[in-house]
Design an enzyme around this catalytic site. Structure first.
Site, PDB file in Angstrom:
ATOM      1  N   ILE A 102       0.845  -1.188   0.000  1.00  0.00           N
ATOM      2  CA  ILE A 102       0.000   0.000   0.000  1.00  0.00           C
ATOM      3  C   ILE A 102       0.882   1.241   0.000  1.00  0.00           C
ATOM      4  CG2 ILE A 102      -0.239  -0.098   2.532  1.00  0.00           C
ATOM      5  CD1 ILE A 102      -3.122   1.007   2.174  1.00  0.00           C
ATOM      6  N   CYS A 103       0.383   2.292  -0.637  1.00  0.00           N
ATOM      7  CA  CYS A 103       1.021   3.606  -0.621  1.00  0.00           C
ATOM      8  C   CYS A 103       2.440   3.532  -1.194  1.00  0.00           C
ATOM      9  CB  CYS A 103       0.988   4.150   0.807  1.00  0.00           C
ATOM     10  SG  CYS A 103       1.535   5.857   1.001  1.00  0.00           S
ATOM     11  N   GLY A 104       3.417   4.070  -0.503  1.00  0.00           N
ATOM     12  CA  GLY A 104       4.785   4.134  -0.997  1.00  0.00           C
ATOM     13  C   GLY A 104       5.402   2.794  -1.304  1.00  0.00           C
ATOM     14  N   THR A 106       4.112   0.570  -3.017  1.00  0.00           N
ATOM     15  CA  THR A 106       3.857   0.271  -4.425  1.00  0.00           C
ATOM     16  C   THR A 106       4.973   0.836  -5.305  1.00  0.00           C
ATOM     17  OG1 THR A 106       2.472   2.247  -4.760  1.00  0.00           O
ATOM     18  CG2 THR A 106       1.345   0.201  -4.088  1.00  0.00           C
TER      19      THR A 106
END
Length: 198
Positions: A102-104, A106
């Site tokens: 999730i988020c960074g 990725t």
């Protein structure tokens, strides 16, 4: 039935809010949640929580895990310190063990080449494009995406992220109850409470 632990990556600046729904509900149905850090040294989340990892990344093996969860963190975008976690994600996926990012995280997977051939999402397409990856045409404008053993989501979608993890593991909520859980926690739909608890 004996389950293998779920491993939650923890590192300095990790976004502590992004995986709370996921780990809490997995634990409620009997999954052991084990934290894994860069080393055995304590780390501090972006919210100031001090976490003592249960094991170091060097000790983590796919065959001992049912899932690897990678939360976002400032460090994903400011250094290469977390690249070993992206390389571990490759090892997990190669072994057929699911990875949820999730988020960074990725962006870390994008830099590792793990999103080039898989459908995925993140906070924004341009955010991942800045990584120089080659998977832009596989980007999906959605709250969370599952492609085989890989789950991705943006920073504003911790509930959708959890929904995809539950759907992939299949032993938390399924079908109508999974939909009701999502509607209750994402949409604050009171009607979903009855379905969830029936």
């Amino acid at each position: 039935m004996s389950r293998k632990p779920v491993h939650l990556a923890v590192y300095d600046t990790f976004a502590d809010w992004e995986t709370g729904h996921t780990t809490a509900w997995l634990a409620r149905v009997g999954h052991e949640i084990r934290t894994v850090g860069p080393s055995a040294a304590p780390v501090t989340s972006i919210g100031g929580l001090c976490v003592q990892p249960a094991l170091s990344l060097a000790e983590l093996r796919p065959e001992d895990s049912s899932l690897l969860i990678l939360p976002g963190a400032d460090l994903w975008d400011t250094s290469d310190d977390l690249a070993p976690f992206a390389r571990t994600a490759r090892t997990f996926l190669d072994a057929g063990v699911p990875v949820a990012a999730i988020c960074g995280a990725t962006a870390g997977l994008a830099r590792e080449g793990l999103l080039d051939e898989r459908a995925h999402t993140s906070g924004a397409a341009m955010y991942l494009a800045a990584s120089g990856y080659r998977g832009g045409e596989r980007y999906v404008e959605a709250d969370a995406v599952t492609d085989g053993d890989l789950i991705t989501a943006g920073p504003t979608e911790p509930v959708a992220f959890a929904r995809e993890v539950f759907g992939r593991l299949g032993d938390v909520f399924e079908g109508e109850k999974l939909d009701a859980w999502y509607r209750l926690f994402h949409d604050s739909d009171p009607a979903a409470y009855e379905t969830l608890n029936s």
